[in-house]
Design a protein around this motif. Sequence first.
Motif, short mmCIF file in Angstrom:
data_model
loop_
_atom_site.label_atom_id
_atom_site.label_comp_id
_atom_site.label_asym_id
_atom_site.label_seq_id
_atom_site.Cartn_x
_atom_site.Cartn_y
_atom_site.Cartn_z
N ARG A 173 5.99 -5.85 8.09
CA ARG A 173 6.32 -6.19 7.18
C ARG A 173 6.07 -7.38 7.90
N ALA A 193 8.12 0.65 6.75
CA ALA A 193 6.77 0.13 6.90
C ALA A 193 6.02 0.84 8.01
N THR A 210 4.80 4.36 6.65
CA THR A 210 3.73 4.43 5.65
C THR A 210 2.46 3.70 6.06
N LYS A 216 13.31 -6.05 3.71
CA LYS A 216 12.20 -5.46 2.97
C LYS A 216 11.17 -6.51 2.58
N GLN A 269 2.63 -0.07 0.68
CA GLN A 269 3.77 -0.95 0.41
C GLN A 269 3.23 -2.38 0.27
N VAL A 302 8.36 1.01 -4.45
CA VAL A 302 7.16 0.70 -3.67
C VAL A 302 7.57 0.34 -2.25
N PHE A 303 8.67 -0.39 -2.14
CA PHE A 303 9.17 -0.81 -0.84
C PHE A 303 10.35 0.09 -0.46
N SER A 304 10.13 0.95 0.49
CA SER A 304 11.15 1.91 0.91
C SER A 304 12.17 1.24 1.82
N GLN A 327 13.86 -0.25 4.89
CA GLN A 327 13.21 -1.02 5.96
C GLN A 327 14.27 -1.43 6.99
#
Length: 312
Positions: free
Chosen positions: A6, A104, A107, A145, A186, A248-250, A252
């Motif tokens: 990220r 991040a 994925t 995130k 992501q 979309v952003f799991s 983090q």
Amino acid sequence: MIRIVRGAAVGVAVALALTACGGSGDKSGGNPLDQKSAGGGGSGGVVVGSANFPESQLLGEVYAQALEAKGVKVTKKFNIGSREIYYDQVKSGAITVMPEYNGALLTTSVDKTSKAVTTDEVNAGLKAKLPTSLEILDASKAEDKDSVTVNSQTAAKYHLKSIADLKSVAGQLTIAGPSEFKTREQGLVGLESKYGLKFKKFQPFDANAQTTLVKLLKNDSIQAADLFTTDPTIAANKFVVLEDPQNVFSAQNVVPLVYKTGLNDTGRAALNAVSAKLTTADLLAMMTKVVGDKQDASTVAKDWLKQAGLGG
């Protein structure tokens, strides 16, 4: 983050790249990425790395100093680059410990098809799919995130609260972020597949150019950006982080990624103790000092460790 950010990388002073410092305790004179030169895991010597954005370098300092407080010999190798660059170095053992963001990591490098969203789901996915040479230690509560963040003008003009609200207007907007944001699930890939977003333009920025990115977002030269949610400039500039109902952003969470044979039990216990104490509020407070107050990351890390009862 993406770290991406990220990530998931920051702010008015982010042009300070917090340059890599040479290894403390590295008396070999050899390659600091050579595990043997670094002392090896058996003798307690480790190489602590970081990505090429200030928060990762700050976390690298926290990890390195926590290990040193327990008598572990540490070599620092900071500002390596994005996950696409450093992950293979950890996998090979050239880097022993890396500050990571669990979602991040999963994925982008471990399971690109993962649908995991929560912290528990993400950690389970990592433990199941990581190469046998690697492991994650305990995840902290601290979370940072990637986000789709817009300036206040854009939020007001289009009545934006959620990423979903962008669908009818994305074609009129320029979004900016690190170059890898363009190709990550992501990132733009996930934003298109889950929300149907196609932006007018994507403007890539190097991690060391965050100051410029923030300036352009503020003056509306760009209308949206991938910013880390612990970026102090979000509040300072009244930017709006859009909600992400499609995830979309799991999760983090900050977590140590470790080359298994390179770290002994003393080192594992030291890093797990950091994770047990570190919160999102702590991370934001430290980043405010680094970015807003321009304090040295090593000093900020030392002060936090002392306050947490983990350092001298």
